[in-house]
Design a protein around this motif. Structure first.
Motif, short mmCIF file in Angstrom:
data_model
loop_
_atom_site.label_atom_id
_atom_site.label_comp_id
_atom_site.label_asym_id
_atom_site.label_seq_id
_atom_site.Cartn_x
_atom_site.Cartn_y
_atom_site.Cartn_z
N ILE A 68 2.93 5.85 -5.95
CA ILE A 68 1.86 6.56 -6.40
C ILE A 68 2.35 7.29 -7.54
O ILE A 68 1.64 7.14 -8.80
CB ILE A 68 1.05 7.67 -5.38
CG1 ILE A 68 0.25 6.68 -4.61
CG2 ILE A 68 0.12 8.61 -6.25
CD1 ILE A 68 -0.34 7.62 -3.50
N ASP A 91 -6.51 7.91 -1.87
CA ASP A 91 -5.17 7.82 -2.94
C ASP A 91 -5.89 7.45 -4.39
O ASP A 91 -5.16 7.77 -5.36
CB ASP A 91 -4.36 6.42 -2.49
CG ASP A 91 -3.56 6.93 -0.93
OD1 ASP A 91 -3.40 8.21 -0.90
OD2 ASP A 91 -3.57 6.09 -0.23
N LEU A 102 -1.81 -0.51 -3.50
CA LEU A 102 -1.25 0.48 -4.78
C LEU A 102 0.19 -0.62 -4.98
O LEU A 102 0.17 -0.59 -6.32
CB LEU A 102 -0.78 1.55 -3.89
CG LEU A 102 -1.97 2.58 -3.63
CD1 LEU A 102 -1.33 3.97 -2.75
CD2 LEU A 102 -2.71 3.07 -4.88
#
Ligand SMILES: Nc1ncnc2c1ncn2[C@@H]1O[C@H](COP(=O)(O)OP(=O)(O)OP(=O)(O)O)[C@@H](O)[C@H]1O
Ligand SMILES: [Mg+2]
Length: 347
Positions: A114, A148, A92
């Motif tokens: 996120i 995710d 990420l």
């Protein structure tokens, strides 16, 4: 004195080089491009699983498709090898920073990453395409990234498309069915090249890489590559080494004798690297198989394994490891001609 009349371009002959044409992979490139295409119209790209044996163009084709697609559509593509990115956070964070966003040096917590990413994706109003190569490394370690990514997809209008790559067709076998169905993967199987295809591929590289090549050079390097499990890298290494030898000998071109001299030094590349990196469970499996004179059925192998270690993994997970070892050629799974038992053989 070393001659400079051998290599037009050494780079073209290296395994890292991404050629402008990839002969015999036109169909796979087309299929991948078709799967990415909806992203350019603001629709959901088709997640794809690319699998097949080592050294047959999976990475090259995926990188190629990404490069072309990014040029054509302006949509961001991010390639990651999971040997380097094998946690949810590292993946990420890489996406966030490739997206041109500032990432604090000490890093952020995952939720922070996120939320920044969701914000950025919403603002850009475009899809994002990522490729997770050698995804086995990720699934063994940290499956959370899949949750995710799917979670991200719920928040943004233009979802993220993912290409997964592995040698192992069964790499997702232990994934929760719910996750699997949310991913809704299209599969592209890469089959090994034939000898003639290998020749065409290497010939193309030779045309751009060398000034002068004797007849038979490409054929010999191709045959060697096919014998070593069809890995194109083996062929390229033969050619590179033969070229260096020709240079050292001040030859006026690369000759068959040069290839013959280097053949012995060029073996299967990938499994040797992998031997260093296989998981502990896999090392135990390879040891058991190699120490047995007779071929073992899968059940016999599992039984010995169970008796060998203190806390054995489940049979289902064990089967995945065995399949993985088969796909990287550290052992072979054979079938009895009549009947259902599968034998696990040493290589
Ligand atoms: N069709 C092709 N044309 C030209 N070069 C090719 C072709 N297929 C493979 N190659 C070359 O062979 C080498 C190995 O290919 P690649 O890295 O894509 O293999 P892979 O399938 O990803 O293997 P692995 O599973 O080991 O990662 C690269 O240098 C690549 O450019
Ligand atoms: Mg690869």
């Amino acid at each position: 004195m070393v001659s400079d009349s051998i290599f037009k371009s050494e780079e073209v002959l290296s395994a890292e080089y991404l050629p402008d044409i990839l002969p015999h992979r036109e169909n796979q490139i087309k299929q991948l491009a078709d799967n990415l295409l909806p992203a350019s119209k603001g629709r959901r790209p088709q997640n794809t699983f690319v699998f097949g044996a080592p050294g047959i163009g999976k990475t090259a084709v995926s990188k190629y498709a990404f490069r072309e697609f990014e040029d054509y559509s302006g949509i961001k593509t991010i390639y990651m090898n999971c040997w380097d990115y094998n946690t949810s956070l590292s993946i990420l964070t890489k996406i966030v920073s490739d997206f041109g966003m500032f990432v604090q040096r000490r890093g952020w917590a995952k939720d922070e990453v996120i939320s920044r990413l969701t914000e950025a994706l919403e603002k850009s109003k475009k899809s994002l395409l990522i490729c997770l190569d050698e995804v086995d490394q990720l699934l063994y370690k940290d499956q959370k990234v899949l949750y995710d990514l799917l979670r991200l997809n719920q928040y943004v209008k233009n979802p993220i498309g993912v290409i997964f790559i592995s040698n192992n067709p069964h790499v997702f076998a232990n994934l929760e069915p719910r996750i699997m169905s949310s991913l809704s993967l299209d599969e592209i199987e890469f089959r090994p090249y034939t000898l003639q295809e290998m020749k065409n591929i290497l010939q193309e590289r030779v045309d751009y890489g060398f000034y002068s090549v004797e007849e038979g050079v490409v054929a010999l390097a191709s045959a060697h590559a096919i014998n070593k499990n069809g890995d194109v890298r083996v062929g390229l290494e033969c050619l590179m080494k033969a070229g260096r030898l020709a240079e050292k000998e001040n030859s006026d071109g690369v000759k068959v004798v040069h290839v013959k001299k280097v053949l012995k030094t060029v073996g299967e590349i990938k499994p040797e690297i992998l031997k260093e990196n296989v998981t502990d469970v896999e090392k135990i499996i390879v040891d058991i198989v190699n120490n047995k004179k007779n071929n073992l059925t899968f059940d016999e192998l599992y039984k010995i394994y169970e008796e060998t270690v203190e806390s054995p993994i489940t049979k289902r997970m064990f089967r995945d490891y065995v399949n993985h070892l088969d796909s990287v050629n550290l052992l072979k799974i054979g079938k009895r001609k009549f009947g259902k038992s599968r034998f696990v053989l040493k290589v």
